[in-house]
Design a protein around this motif. Structure first.
Motif, short mmCIF file in Angstrom:
data_model
loop_
_atom_site.label_atom_id
_atom_site.label_comp_id
_atom_site.label_asym_id
_atom_site.label_seq_id
_atom_site.Cartn_x
_atom_site.Cartn_y
_atom_site.Cartn_z
N VAL A 46 0.87 -0.19 10.52
CA VAL A 46 1.60 -1.43 10.35
C VAL A 46 0.57 -2.55 10.15
N VAL A 47 -0.50 -2.63 11.01
CA VAL A 47 -1.43 -3.70 10.87
C VAL A 47 -1.93 -3.86 9.36
N ASP A 48 -2.04 -2.75 8.53
CA ASP A 48 -2.40 -2.88 7.03
C ASP A 48 -1.17 -3.62 6.23
N ILE A 49 -0.04 -3.33 6.50
CA ILE A 49 1.18 -3.77 5.81
C ILE A 49 1.21 -5.43 6.23
N VAL A 50 0.86 -5.75 7.51
CA VAL A 50 1.04 -7.19 7.94
C VAL A 50 -0.02 -7.85 7.12
N VAL A 51 -1.24 -7.39 7.42
CA VAL A 51 -2.53 -8.13 6.73
C VAL A 51 -2.29 -8.31 5.35
N ALA A 52 -1.71 -7.20 4.75
CA ALA A 52 -1.46 -7.34 3.27
C ALA A 52 -0.52 -8.71 2.92
N ALA A 53 0.56 -8.62 3.68
CA ALA A 53 1.37 -9.66 3.55
C ALA A 53 0.89 -10.98 3.74
N VAL A 54 0.10 -11.11 4.76
CA VAL A 54 -0.54 -12.30 5.14
C VAL A 54 -1.45 -12.73 4.02
N LEU A 55 -2.28 -11.64 3.58
CA LEU A 55 -3.42 -12.21 2.39
C LEU A 55 -2.57 -12.53 1.19
N GLY A 56 -1.43 -11.67 0.81
CA GLY A 56 -0.71 -12.12 -0.28
C GLY A 56 -0.21 -13.39 -0.53
N VAL A 57 0.35 -14.03 0.77
CA VAL A 57 0.66 -15.32 0.90
C VAL A 57 -0.27 -16.44 0.69
N ALA A 58 -1.48 -16.09 1.65
CA ALA A 58 -2.51 -17.03 1.84
C ALA A 58 -2.97 -17.04 0.25
N ILE A 59 -3.42 -15.96 -0.43
CA ILE A 59 -3.78 -16.21 -1.85
C ILE A 59 -2.98 -16.95 -2.86
N GLY A 60 -1.68 -16.54 -2.46
CA GLY A 60 -0.75 -17.30 -3.41
C GLY A 60 -0.55 -18.52 -3.15
N LEU A 61 -1.15 -19.27 -2.14
CA LEU A 61 -1.30 -20.61 -1.97
C LEU A 61 -2.56 -20.89 -2.64
#
Length: 213
Positions: A24-39
């Protein structure tokens, strides 16, 4: 005799399966990273876009030197999460975020993210998701750059396949350099910096950093 020889094999299979299983932590961190890098992508759309145009004005194809930041999602995602699909997922989420916020490329940004993320993913796959050193990170950046080059060769309002061979070779060369440095080297340094803060303590990247110090 049969039991004693098969047990270690079974254990190694379980360990490999656990290593590749998404938590679960992998999925959450992937999403957070994706959003941050998207910015980051969104901010780079202006800075990198101007740099791209300026370099292309010097020599057509030289603008690729500015592309590396748009390739960094796959590198960072792969280095941190270290699971099959991580590089592709983070780069793709970042591209979706950039497209949703708004840029001149619109939905084609997502297609680019898919190609770039796949390029980085294939490098991590080539090393069987076992090596995450600086050279591998730089190769992943190069892979993302090649993915971008192939995508732009055929996709877009003005596909590069219609342009000269000279342009495409120069563009490929600058994408390789930019991918290695701005995506690979910068991405690796960014992961090291994050690990040093303790933010990656639940990941191998964070544990390795603690051992180094």
């Amino acid at each position: 005799m049969h039991t004693s020889t098969s047990a270690p094999a079974n254990r190694s299979t379980v360990v490999a399966s656990d290593r590749f299983r998404w938590r679960v932590v992998d999925i959450v961190v992937a999403a957070v990273l994706g959003v941050a890098i998207g910015l980051v992508f969104w901010a780079w759309n202006t800075v990198g876009g101007l740099w791209f145009v300026a370099m292309d004005g010097v020599t057509p194809g030289l603008g690729g030197i500015a592309v590396g930041i748009w390739l960094i999602g796959g590198v960072v995602g792969g280095l941190i999460i270290r699971k099959p699909g991580a590089a592709l997922l983070v780069e793709l989420v970042a591209a979706v975020v950039s497209a949703l916020i708004g840029n001149v490329w619109g939905p084609l940004t997502i297609v680019s993210g898919l190609a770039q993320g796949l390029g980085a993913e294939l490098i991590f796959l080539a090393f069987l998701y076992l090596r995450f050193t600086l050279p591998v990170a730089m190769l992943a950046g190069v892979g993302a750059g090649v993915g971008a080059w192939l995508n732009e060769l055929f996709v877009g309002s003005s596909p590069n396949i219609a342009k000269t061979v000279e342009f495409n070779l120069i563009y490929l060369g600058t994408l390789v350099v930019s991918g290695a440095l701005l995506a690979g080297l910068v991405g690796w340094l960014l992961v090291r910096a994050l690990a040093a803060t303790g933010a990656l303590s639940r990941f191998a990247a964070g544990r390795e950093r603690r051992r180094d110090v």
